[in-house]
Design an enzyme around this catalytic site. Sequence first.
Site, mmCIF file in Angstrom:
data_model
loop_
_atom_site.group_PDB
_atom_site.id
_atom_site.type_symbol
_atom_site.label_atom_id
_atom_site.label_comp_id
_atom_site.label_asym_id
_atom_site.label_seq_id
_atom_site.Cartn_x
_atom_site.Cartn_y
_atom_site.Cartn_z
ATOM 1 N N GLY A 239 0.752 -1.245 0.000
ATOM 2 C CA GLY A 239 0.000 0.000 0.000
ATOM 3 C C GLY A 239 0.779 1.290 0.000
ATOM 4 O O GLY A 239 0.195 2.351 -0.237
ATOM 5 N N ARG A 312 -3.561 1.908 -16.851
ATOM 6 C CA ARG A 312 -3.889 2.702 -15.653
ATOM 7 C C ARG A 312 -4.584 4.035 -15.975
ATOM 8 O O ARG A 312 -5.579 4.370 -15.344
ATOM 9 C CB ARG A 312 -2.641 2.952 -14.803
ATOM 10 C CG ARG A 312 -1.962 1.666 -14.306
ATOM 11 C CD ARG A 312 -0.938 1.921 -13.210
ATOM 12 N NE ARG A 312 -1.562 2.340 -11.988
ATOM 13 C CZ ARG A 312 -1.571 3.568 -11.525
ATOM 14 N NH1 ARG A 312 -0.936 4.528 -12.169
ATOM 15 N NH2 ARG A 312 -2.198 3.860 -10.410
ATOM 16 N N CYS A 343 -8.957 1.155 -30.591
ATOM 17 C CA CYS A 343 -10.246 1.726 -30.997
ATOM 18 C C CYS A 343 -11.178 1.903 -29.808
ATOM 19 O O CYS A 343 -12.184 1.189 -29.675
ATOM 20 C CB CYS A 343 -10.875 0.843 -32.060
ATOM 21 S SG CYS A 343 -9.763 0.664 -33.440
HETATM 22 N N1 LLP Z 1 -1.272 -7.307 -0.942
HETATM 23 C C1 LLP Z 1 -2.521 -7.447 -1.395
HETATM 24 C C2 LLP Z 1 -3.414 -8.438 -0.766
HETATM 25 C C3 LLP Z 1 -2.977 -6.654 -2.469
HETATM 26 O O1 LLP Z 1 -4.232 -6.796 -2.894
HETATM 27 C C4 LLP Z 1 -2.104 -5.713 -3.057
HETATM 28 C C5 LLP Z 1 -2.536 -4.894 -4.189
HETATM 29 C C6 LLP Z 1 -0.786 -5.608 -2.555
HETATM 30 C C7 LLP Z 1 -0.407 -6.410 -1.492
HETATM 31 C C8 LLP Z 1 0.214 -4.656 -3.123
HETATM 32 O O2 LLP Z 1 -0.147 -3.346 -2.914
HETATM 33 P P1 LLP Z 1 0.804 -2.115 -3.326
HETATM 34 O O3 LLP Z 1 2.003 -2.125 -2.410
HETATM 35 O O4 LLP Z 1 1.179 -2.307 -4.738
HETATM 36 O O5 LLP Z 1 -0.049 -0.933 -3.105
HETATM 37 N N2 LLP Z 1 -3.912 -1.944 -10.335
HETATM 38 C C9 LLP Z 1 -3.980 -0.875 -9.365
HETATM 39 C C10 LLP Z 1 -3.474 -1.341 -8.002
HETATM 40 C C11 LLP Z 1 -4.217 -2.520 -7.470
HETATM 41 C C12 LLP Z 1 -3.672 -3.005 -6.159
HETATM 42 C C13 LLP Z 1 -4.212 -4.341 -5.844
HETATM 43 N N3 LLP Z 1 -3.706 -4.925 -4.653
HETATM 44 C C14 LLP Z 1 -3.198 0.308 -9.886
HETATM 45 O O6 LLP Z 1 -2.667 0.227 -10.990
HETATM 46 O O7 LLP Z 1 -3.151 1.345 -9.245
#
Ligand code: LLP
Length: 415
Positions: A239, A312, A343
């Site tokens: 996160g 994104r 498209c």
């Molecule tokens: N752990 C779990 C259970 C998760 O669902 C996620 C991300 C992470 C860790 C890693 O989170 P991070 O450190 O990357 O914030 N596609 C979206 C982001 C989706 C995140 C999904 N879960 C984007 O491009 O912003």
Amino acid sequence: MDYFNYKDGQLYAEDIKVTDLTLRYGTPLYIYSRATLERHYKAFERALKAHNHLICYSVKSNSNLAVIALMASLGSGFDVVSEGELRRVKAAGGDTHRVVFSGVGKTREEIAYALNERIRCINVESEEELLVVSEEAKKAGVVAPVALRINPDVDARTLPAISTGLRSNKFGIWREDALRLYKRIASDPNLKAAGLDCHIGSQMTSSVPILEAADIMIDIYKELLSEGIKVDHIDLGGGLGVTYDEEQPPSPDDFFSGIIEKFSDLDCEIYIEPGRAMVANAGVLCCKVLYQKDNGSKHFVITDGSMSDLIRPALYGAHMTIENATLRKSDVLRKCDVVGPVCESDDFLGKDRMLAVRNSDILVVRGAGAYGSSMSSCYNSRRLCAEIMVSGDRANVVRRRQEFSQMWENEALAD
Ligand code: LLP
């Protein structure tokens, strides 16, 4: 320090000119900087070094084997959300015993596969899933290490689409159900209560929400202890945000210092699952300018990169910085929309950007290392693009550009 830097008006990836790479390998092209990945991993290690911990790199953010292998060589564990991701960790030489398996809809087959690989922990997201894990553990003759993913009902204060810790989201188990389910785990010979888990959202730019979530997790940890149930870790998920535009996220040190303090008197390991902060700014997407046109009110720059390579902006309206790999003092900036060939009206990489662009220039989308390639598709029958990893003055192809025939190799004509 940034490993994507301009020298004499030319953008470099570490020690190599970006336009040399695009000439050699074509476009669209993802370029990753190995030194940046290493620096990020070490920053997380440093932030957590005062307490027993395991970093589980979140494979979904960038699942290229070379990235996974590099993380493994640095000592990382992994957070996976599918059998495919677990198989990638294995294929890259990662240690499956350092893997946690998250996700709201794991199939019975995936659970069986993960147990067979002796992964570190299954992060369970519902009572029904817990039953399946128990049945599969019994069949395999193993004791399944599990953590319940708690939905702590904390607002991650991020984009709604990537906020996961609120009651209105599909993720996790309610706090009120935790004790009852942990008692059930404790009384099931096929299950072991290994940890407590949460993940409240992505792209957080403050440590306040994660501290709130940590408090709730620690309360549950203590409640379980008083019931004679001792888990060995608390997983706080991923996160931590990055700078795409003007965000000012904390450093890993600042993000985790309050957490380390809260855990200082607990006999409990900290697990984290960082994705974005590890890889986003270690990667760029390079696209070539094909055409330009005006419709009176707008100037369009049409590139060979599209939402199929990087979704994104189209999917979340996400802002990602776009730069020209070649800066010329004489060129005049103008406002433009950078769009792709797909498209769909929403096929854009950036809107209302001030850029000076000539045809055949290389435009570089920053912050594309996370959720770029891993979310790409072949929509419009566009090939998955090539990926390069740069280290100093060396470049390795870490994914070849897909062959056209590979796109339809599993297809057949009907009778
Ligand atoms: N752990 C779990 C259970 C998760 O669902 C996620 C991300 C992470 C860790 C890693 O989170 P991070 O450190 O990357 O914030 N596609 C979206 C982001 C989706 C995140 C999904 N879960 C984007 O491009 O912003």
